[in-house]
Scaffold this motif. Structure first.
Motif, PDB file in Angstrom:
ATOM      1  N   LEU A  37       1.081  -1.454   0.327  1.00 38.91           N
ATOM      2  CA  LEU A  37       0.219   0.394   0.121  1.00 38.91           C
ATOM      3  C   LEU A  37       0.992   1.610   0.147  1.00 38.91           C
ATOM      4  O   LEU A  37       1.763   1.203   0.067  1.00 38.91           O
ATOM      5  CB  LEU A  37      -0.693   0.091   1.442  1.00 38.91           C
ATOM      6  CG  LEU A  37      -0.120  -0.038   2.505  1.00 38.91           C
ATOM      7  CD1 LEU A  37      -0.716   1.268   3.473  1.00 38.91           C
ATOM      8  CD2 LEU A  37      -1.222  -1.064   3.361  1.00 38.91           C
ATOM      9  N   ASP A  38      -0.167   2.503  -0.655  1.00 38.24           N
ATOM     10  CA  ASP A  38       0.922   3.928  -0.625  1.00 38.24           C
ATOM     11  C   ASP A  38       0.563   4.446   1.053  1.00 38.24           C
ATOM     12  O   ASP A  38      -0.898   4.782   0.963  1.00 38.24           O
ATOM     13  CB  ASP A  38       0.439   4.605  -1.664  1.00 38.24           C
ATOM     14  CG  ASP A  38       1.078   5.948  -2.045  1.00 38.24           C
ATOM     15  OD1 ASP A  38       2.073   5.759  -0.827  1.00 38.24           O
ATOM     16  OD2 ASP A  38       0.616   6.351  -2.341  1.00 38.24           O
ATOM     17  N   PRO A  39       1.298   4.191   1.370  1.00 37.06           N
ATOM     18  CA  PRO A  39       1.160   4.444   2.758  1.00 37.06           C
ATOM     19  C   PRO A  39       0.141   6.615   3.255  1.00 37.06           C
ATOM     20  O   PRO A  39       0.050   6.980   4.345  1.00 37.06           O
ATOM     21  CB  PRO A  39       2.540   4.126   4.424  1.00 37.06           C
ATOM     22  CG  PRO A  39       3.279   4.113   2.779  1.00 37.06           C
ATOM     23  CD  PRO A  39       2.926   3.670   1.697  1.00 37.06           C
ATOM     24  N   ASN A  40       0.839   6.619   1.950  1.00 35.40           N
ATOM     25  CA  ASN A  40       0.658   9.041   2.057  1.00 35.40           C
ATOM     26  C   ASN A  40      -0.335   8.647   1.191  1.00 35.40           C
ATOM     27  O   ASN A  40      -0.748   9.707   0.775  1.00 35.40           O
ATOM     28  CB  ASN A  40       2.219   9.411   0.835  1.00 35.40           C
ATOM     29  CG  ASN A  40       3.267   8.649   2.114  1.00 35.40           C
ATOM     30  OD1 ASN A  40       3.751   9.445   3.568  1.00 35.40           O
ATOM     31  ND2 ASN A  40       4.487   8.822   1.493  1.00 35.40           N
ATOM     32  N   SER A  41      -1.080   7.782   0.640  1.00 28.34           N
ATOM     33  CA  SER A  41      -2.615   7.750   0.044  1.00 28.34           C
ATOM     34  C   SER A  41      -3.700   8.225   0.665  1.00 28.34           C
ATOM     35  O   SER A  41      -3.742   7.688   2.056  1.00 28.34           O
ATOM     36  CB  SER A  41      -2.762   6.700  -0.664  1.00 28.34           C
ATOM     37  OG  SER A  41      -4.274   6.173  -1.021  1.00 28.34           O
ATOM     38  N   ILE A 136       6.455   2.905  -1.119  1.00 26.82           N
ATOM     39  CA  ILE A 136       5.144   1.762  -0.951  1.00 26.82           C
ATOM     40  C   ILE A 136       5.855   1.055  -0.289  1.00 26.82           C
ATOM     41  O   ILE A 136       6.767   0.508   0.406  1.00 26.82           O
ATOM     42  CB  ILE A 136       4.946   0.703  -2.379  1.00 26.82           C
ATOM     43  CG1 ILE A 136       4.790   0.929  -3.703  1.00 26.82           C
ATOM     44  CG2 ILE A 136       4.189  -0.137  -2.779  1.00 26.82           C
ATOM     45  CD1 ILE A 136       3.150   1.623  -2.917  1.00 26.82           C
ATOM     46  N   LEU A 137       4.465   0.683   0.939  1.00 24.04           N
ATOM     47  CA  LEU A 137       4.747   0.768   2.099  1.00 24.04           C
ATOM     48  C   LEU A 137       4.255  -1.452   1.995  1.00 24.04           C
ATOM     49  O   LEU A 137       3.279  -1.806   1.263  1.00 24.04           O
ATOM     50  CB  LEU A 137       4.158   0.612   3.592  1.00 24.04           C
ATOM     51  CG  LEU A 137       3.759  -0.749   4.777  1.00 24.04           C
ATOM     52  CD1 LEU A 137       5.368  -0.676   5.613  1.00 24.04           C
ATOM     53  CD2 LEU A 137       2.560  -0.746   5.355  1.00 24.04           C
ATOM     54  N   TYR A 138       6.095  -2.656   2.067  1.00 28.00           N
ATOM     55  CA  TYR A 138       5.231  -3.930   1.682  1.00 28.00           C
ATOM     56  C   TYR A 138       5.184  -4.531   3.344  1.00 28.00           C
ATOM     57  O   TYR A 138       5.965  -4.311   4.063  1.00 28.00           O
ATOM     58  CB  TYR A 138       6.602  -4.801   1.401  1.00 28.00           C
ATOM     59  CG  TYR A 138       6.453  -3.757  -0.332  1.00 28.00           C
ATOM     60  CD1 TYR A 138       5.750  -4.503  -1.319  1.00 28.00           C
ATOM     61  CD2 TYR A 138       7.590  -2.904  -0.463  1.00 28.00           C
ATOM     62  CE1 TYR A 138       5.664  -3.805  -2.329  1.00 28.00           C
ATOM     63  CE2 TYR A 138       7.893  -2.671  -1.643  1.00 28.00           C
ATOM     64  CZ  TYR A 138       6.456  -3.114  -2.832  1.00 28.00           C
ATOM     65  OH  TYR A 138       6.739  -2.223  -4.711  1.00 28.00           O
TER      66      TYR A 138
END
Length: 142
Positions: A37-41, A136-138
């Motif tokens: 996910l994109d944690p800055n989204s 991106i956070l995995y």
């Protein structure tokens, strides 16, 4: 008579094994937590600031992701190691505590999922692996 000379030793060993089973064992069911996910989204607004968190679908009982620093994240399984109830965030004097509504067990998210003092559980929470590449956070259980 020599056939029975090891009998007392065998009985002692069986007694020791039976008493070892009284220890409280930790069991945390885990499921597939592989996600990115994109944690800055804006979709994950809770992760847009330090000490923010979001609940995610995945794992066994869900995942909670916490942003501990600008580039640092932790992800925990939301299953209680005592009775597998679903853990919820409970703020406590500026700390984020995961608490089980079933048994009342509490776990510190800033101490690696350690049980909070006074808990009935000696178990830590299961922590999933995280990797953040700057965009991106995995999250995975590998």
């Amino acid at each position: 008579m020599t056939r029975f000379r090891f009998l007392p030793l065998a009985l002692l060993a069986l007694l020791c094994l039976a008493s070892c089973d009284k220890e409280k064992r930790c069991y945390v069911p885990i499921g597939d937590a592989t996600c990115q996910l994109d944690p800055n989204s804006p979709l994950y607004a809770g992760l847009n600031s330090c000490d923010g968190y979001e609940y995610l679908v995945g794992g066994y009982n869900g995942i909670v992701v916490i942003r501990t620093g600008w580039n640092d994240f932790v992800a925990y399984e939301r299953s209680c190691p005592v009775d597998t109830g679903r853990l919820e965030i409970s703020p406590d004097n500026g700390n984020l505590i995961l608490q089980c509504p079933k048994c009342g067990s509490r776990f510190s998210t800033f101490a690696g999922g350690a049980p909070v003092t006074g808990n009935t559980s000696p178990c830590y929470l299961y922590q999933y692996g995280t990797y953040y590449d700057g965009r991106i956070l995995y999250i995975s259980n590998y």
